[in-house]
Design a protein around this motif. Structure first.
Motif, PDB file in Angstrom:
ATOM      1  N   HIS A  43       0.952  -1.057   0.067  1.00 26.38           N
ATOM      2  CA  HIS A  43       0.677  -0.377   0.361  1.00 26.38           C
ATOM      3  C   HIS A  43       0.963   1.731  -0.416  1.00 26.38           C
ATOM      4  O   HIS A  43       1.317   1.219   0.427  1.00 26.38           O
ATOM      5  N   GLY A  44       0.197   1.916  -0.932  1.00 27.67           N
ATOM      6  CA  GLY A  44       0.844   3.168  -1.210  1.00 27.67           C
ATOM      7  C   GLY A  44       2.569   3.490  -1.518  1.00 27.67           C
ATOM      8  O   GLY A  44       3.686   4.399  -1.048  1.00 27.67           O
ATOM      9  N   ILE A  45       3.163   2.468  -2.018  1.00 24.09           N
ATOM     10  CA  ILE A  45       4.308   1.441  -1.874  1.00 24.09           C
ATOM     11  C   ILE A  45       5.209   2.044  -0.889  1.00 24.09           C
ATOM     12  O   ILE A  45       6.449   2.994  -1.266  1.00 24.09           O
ATOM     13  N   ARG A  46       4.772   1.627  -0.039  1.00 22.45           N
ATOM     14  CA  ARG A  46       5.636   1.833   1.418  1.00 22.45           C
ATOM     15  C   ARG A  46       6.510   1.310   1.340  1.00 22.45           C
ATOM     16  O   ARG A  46       7.608   1.708   2.244  1.00 22.45           O
ATOM     17  N   GLN A  47       6.928   0.229   0.809  1.00 23.38           N
ATOM     18  CA  GLN A  47       7.874  -0.739   1.342  1.00 23.38           C
ATOM     19  C   GLN A  47       8.004  -1.023   2.226  1.00 23.38           C
ATOM     20  O   GLN A  47       9.554  -1.133   2.746  1.00 23.38           O
ATOM     21  N   PRO A  48       7.881  -1.800   3.598  1.00 20.85           N
ATOM     22  CA  PRO A  48       7.779  -1.202   4.820  1.00 20.85           C
ATOM     23  C   PRO A  48       8.477  -2.190   5.398  1.00 20.85           C
ATOM     24  O   PRO A  48       8.867  -2.468   6.621  1.00 20.85           O
ATOM     25  N   TRP A  49       9.662  -3.314   4.529  1.00 15.18           N
ATOM     26  CA  TRP A  49      10.811  -4.088   5.148  1.00 15.18           C
ATOM     27  C   TRP A  49      11.967  -3.955   5.298  1.00 15.18           C
ATOM     28  O   TRP A  49      12.377  -2.761   4.718  1.00 15.18           O
ATOM     29  N   ARG A  50      12.872  -4.849   5.872  1.00 16.43           N
ATOM     30  CA  ARG A  50      14.842  -3.962   5.978  1.00 16.43           C
ATOM     31  C   ARG A  50      14.802  -5.790   6.456  1.00 16.43           C
ATOM     32  O   ARG A  50      13.704  -6.750   7.098  1.00 16.43           O
ATOM     33  N   PHE A  51      15.986  -5.882   6.275  1.00 12.18           N
ATOM     34  CA  PHE A  51      16.652  -7.860   6.356  1.00 12.18           C
ATOM     35  C   PHE A  51      17.860  -8.068   6.652  1.00 12.18           C
ATOM     36  O   PHE A  51      19.108  -6.303   6.285  1.00 12.18           O
ATOM     37  N   GLU A  94       8.733  -1.993   9.159  1.00  7.44           N
ATOM     38  CA  GLU A  94       7.901  -0.713   9.398  1.00  7.44           C
ATOM     39  C   GLU A  94       6.181  -0.885  10.446  1.00  7.44           C
ATOM     40  O   GLU A  94       5.932  -0.454   9.447  1.00  7.44           O
ATOM     41  N   GLU A  95       6.403  -0.155  11.759  1.00  4.84           N
ATOM     42  CA  GLU A  95       5.211  -0.018  12.304  1.00  4.84           C
ATOM     43  C   GLU A  95       4.285   1.136  12.238  1.00  4.84           C
ATOM     44  O   GLU A  95       5.823   1.915  12.403  1.00  4.84           O
ATOM     45  N   SER A  96       3.514   1.322  11.926  1.00  2.34           N
ATOM     46  CA  SER A  96       2.759   2.470  12.260  1.00  2.34           C
ATOM     47  C   SER A  96       2.040   2.092  13.254  1.00  2.34           C
ATOM     48  O   SER A  96       1.231   1.204  14.193  1.00  2.34           O
ATOM     49  N   GLU A  97       1.385   4.003  13.819  1.00  4.36           N
ATOM     50  CA  GLU A  97       1.106   3.722  14.811  1.00  4.36           C
ATOM     51  C   GLU A  97      -0.585   3.808  14.434  1.00  4.36           C
ATOM     52  O   GLU A  97      -1.704   3.552  15.225  1.00  4.36           O
ATOM     53  N   ILE A  98      -0.585   3.283  13.012  1.00  7.24           N
ATOM     54  CA  ILE A  98      -2.759   3.792  12.624  1.00  7.24           C
ATOM     55  C   ILE A  98      -2.581   2.079  12.163  1.00  7.24           C
ATOM     56  O   ILE A  98      -1.355   1.947  11.255  1.00  7.24           O
ATOM     57  N   PRO A  99      -3.663   1.577  12.949  1.00  6.63           N
ATOM     58  CA  PRO A  99      -3.953   0.403  12.278  1.00  6.63           C
ATOM     59  C   PRO A  99      -3.271  -0.062  10.964  1.00  6.63           C
ATOM     60  O   PRO A  99      -3.720  -0.737  10.915  1.00  6.63           O
ATOM     61  N   LYS A 100      -4.831   0.685  10.899  1.00 10.73           N
ATOM     62  CA  LYS A 100      -4.992   0.097   8.817  1.00 10.73           C
ATOM     63  C   LYS A 100      -3.393   0.235   8.507  1.00 10.73           C
ATOM     64  O   LYS A 100      -3.539  -1.105   7.254  1.00 10.73           O
ATOM     65  N   GLN A 101      -2.547   1.126   8.218  1.00  8.44           N
ATOM     66  CA  GLN A 101      -1.164   1.307   8.405  1.00  8.44           C
ATOM     67  C   GLN A 101      -0.804  -0.414   8.977  1.00  8.44           C
ATOM     68  O   GLN A 101       0.506  -0.499   7.597  1.00  8.44           O
ATOM     69  N   TRP A 102      -0.461  -0.371   9.768  1.00  7.93           N
ATOM     70  CA  TRP A 102      -0.112  -1.521  10.926  1.00  7.93           C
ATOM     71  C   TRP A 102      -0.407  -2.666   9.318  1.00  7.93           C
ATOM     72  O   TRP A 102       1.060  -4.157   9.098  1.00  7.93           O
ATOM     73  N   GLU A 103      -1.619  -2.944   9.531  1.00  8.90           N
ATOM     74  CA  GLU A 103      -2.093  -4.236   9.268  1.00  8.90           C
ATOM     75  C   GLU A 103      -1.440  -4.345   7.553  1.00  8.90           C
ATOM     76  O   GLU A 103      -1.159  -5.042   6.702  1.00  8.90           O
ATOM     77  N   GLU A 104      -1.335  -2.898   6.970  1.00  9.54           N
ATOM     78  CA  GLU A 104      -1.275  -3.248   5.626  1.00  9.54           C
ATOM     79  C   GLU A 104      -0.185  -3.055   5.061  1.00  9.54           C
ATOM     80  O   GLU A 104       0.575  -3.856   3.855  1.00  9.54           O
ATOM     81  N   ASN A 105       0.866  -2.549   6.001  1.00 10.14           N
ATOM     82  CA  ASN A 105       2.922  -2.808   6.358  1.00 10.14           C
ATOM     83  C   ASN A 105       2.757  -4.411   6.139  1.00 10.14           C
ATOM     84  O   ASN A 105       4.083  -5.417   5.526  1.00 10.14           O
ATOM     85  N   ALA A 146      17.620  -3.697  15.672  1.00  8.13           N
ATOM     86  CA  ALA A 146      16.582  -3.353  14.780  1.00  8.13           C
ATOM     87  C   ALA A 146      16.263  -1.313  15.296  1.00  8.13           C
ATOM     88  O   ALA A 146      16.352  -1.631  16.996  1.00  8.13           O
ATOM     89  N   GLY A 147      14.998  -1.141  14.835  1.00  9.12           N
ATOM     90  CA  GLY A 147      14.766   0.100  15.469  1.00  9.12           C
ATOM     91  C   GLY A 147      13.644   0.168  16.523  1.00  9.12           C
ATOM     92  O   GLY A 147      12.939  -0.733  16.634  1.00  9.12           O
ATOM     93  N   GLU A 148      13.236   1.175  17.021  1.00  8.54           N
ATOM     94  CA  GLU A 148      11.932   1.447  17.605  1.00  8.54           C
ATOM     95  C   GLU A 148      10.861   0.991  17.395  1.00  8.54           C
ATOM     96  O   GLU A 148       9.504   0.771  18.014  1.00  8.54           O
ATOM     97  N   ASN A 149      10.464   1.755  15.750  1.00  4.58           N
ATOM     98  CA  ASN A 149       9.013   1.373  15.371  1.00  4.58           C
ATOM     99  C   ASN A 149       9.092   0.342  14.468  1.00  4.58           C
ATOM    100  O   ASN A 149       9.177   0.358  13.201  1.00  4.58           O
ATOM    101  N   GLU A 150      10.097  -1.041  14.966  1.00  3.11           N
ATOM    102  CA  GLU A 150      10.108  -1.779  13.966  1.00  3.11           C
ATOM    103  C   GLU A 150      10.132  -3.038  14.393  1.00  3.11           C
ATOM    104  O   GLU A 150      10.634  -3.484  15.893  1.00  3.11           O
ATOM    105  N   LYS A 151       9.250  -3.890  13.690  1.00 11.07           N
ATOM    106  CA  LYS A 151       8.710  -5.472  14.653  1.00 11.07           C
ATOM    107  C   LYS A 151       9.593  -6.201  13.333  1.00 11.07           C
ATOM    108  O   LYS A 151       9.877  -6.514  12.375  1.00 11.07           O
ATOM    109  N   ILE A 152      10.121  -7.601  14.609  1.00 11.44           N
ATOM    110  CA  ILE A 152      10.412  -8.386  13.239  1.00 11.44           C
ATOM    111  C   ILE A 152       9.230  -9.891  13.423  1.00 11.44           C
ATOM    112  O   ILE A 152       8.501  -9.824  14.322  1.00 11.44           O
TER     113      ILE A 152
END
Length: 180
Positions: A43-51, A94-105, A146-152
């Motif tokens: 969504h939004g070409i956020r590409q929320p991943w990191r490796f 990348e975690e978002s505080e917005i539930p919709k964006q968290w689920e999309e990520n 990991a960053g504070e806003n990152e989920k494994i």
């Protein structure tokens, strides 16, 4: 009806949890597989991943550090477990505080992992997506920086293999499908 090549790969793909050979999983191979895998819907070409790639040479140290986050009586078991694959790819999102964006990520990251898995299968590289308790441990997040806003999202265990696990059938779509 003839089955497409993509259908064949999807149906033949298995989780390779053990029985890895000694063949090294190279960083270059993982990078090459990730290049097309990241074309997953996002969504939004956020590409929320990191490796984070943990190769064969670094795996013993990594396994020892992650295992140290477990209670004393489980450390040796967990260290041995983490040393079973030939490499581990840690996938973060990348975690978002917005539930919709968290689920999309999360959905985008899961789709990317599936893409990676199918591409690896095509190259005879075994994959299994692991979500053991350590992925939720703050100490493990610190170990991997990991960053504070990152989920494994998972530890992707990687290794070449000789034996393909047996197929496990799926519940028919007919049993899971209704029309509104």
């Amino acid at each position: 009806m003839e089955q497409s090549y993509l259908t064949k790969v999807i149906k033949e793909r298995r989780a390779i949890k053990k029985g890895y050979t000694d063949k090294e999983v190279k960083e270059e191979t993982v990078r090459e597989l990730l290049e097309p895998a990241i074309w997953a819907p996002t969504h939004g070409i956020r590409q929320p991943w990191r490796f984070i790639f943990v190769g064969q040479d670094r795996l013993p140290d990594f396994a020892k550090k992650v295992a140290s986050t477990y209670p004393e009586g489980r450390r040796e078991n967990r260290e041995n477990y983490l040393n079973e694959p030939n490499a581990i790819l840690v996938v973060l999102m990348e975690e978002s505080e917005i539930p919709k964006q968290w689920e999309e990520n999360y959905g985008a990251t899961a789709a990317m992992i599936q893409n990676f898995w199918l591409l690896a299968w095509e190259k005879d590289l075994g994959v299994v997506w692991k979500t053991n308790p350590h992925i939720y441990d703050q100490k493990v997040k610190e170990i991997i920086q990991a960053g504070e806003n990152e989920k494994i999202v998972g530890f992707i265990h990687l290794g070449y293999f000789d034996e393909v696990p047996a197929k496990k059938d799926r519940i028919s779509v007919q049993d899971k499908f209704t029309v509104y």
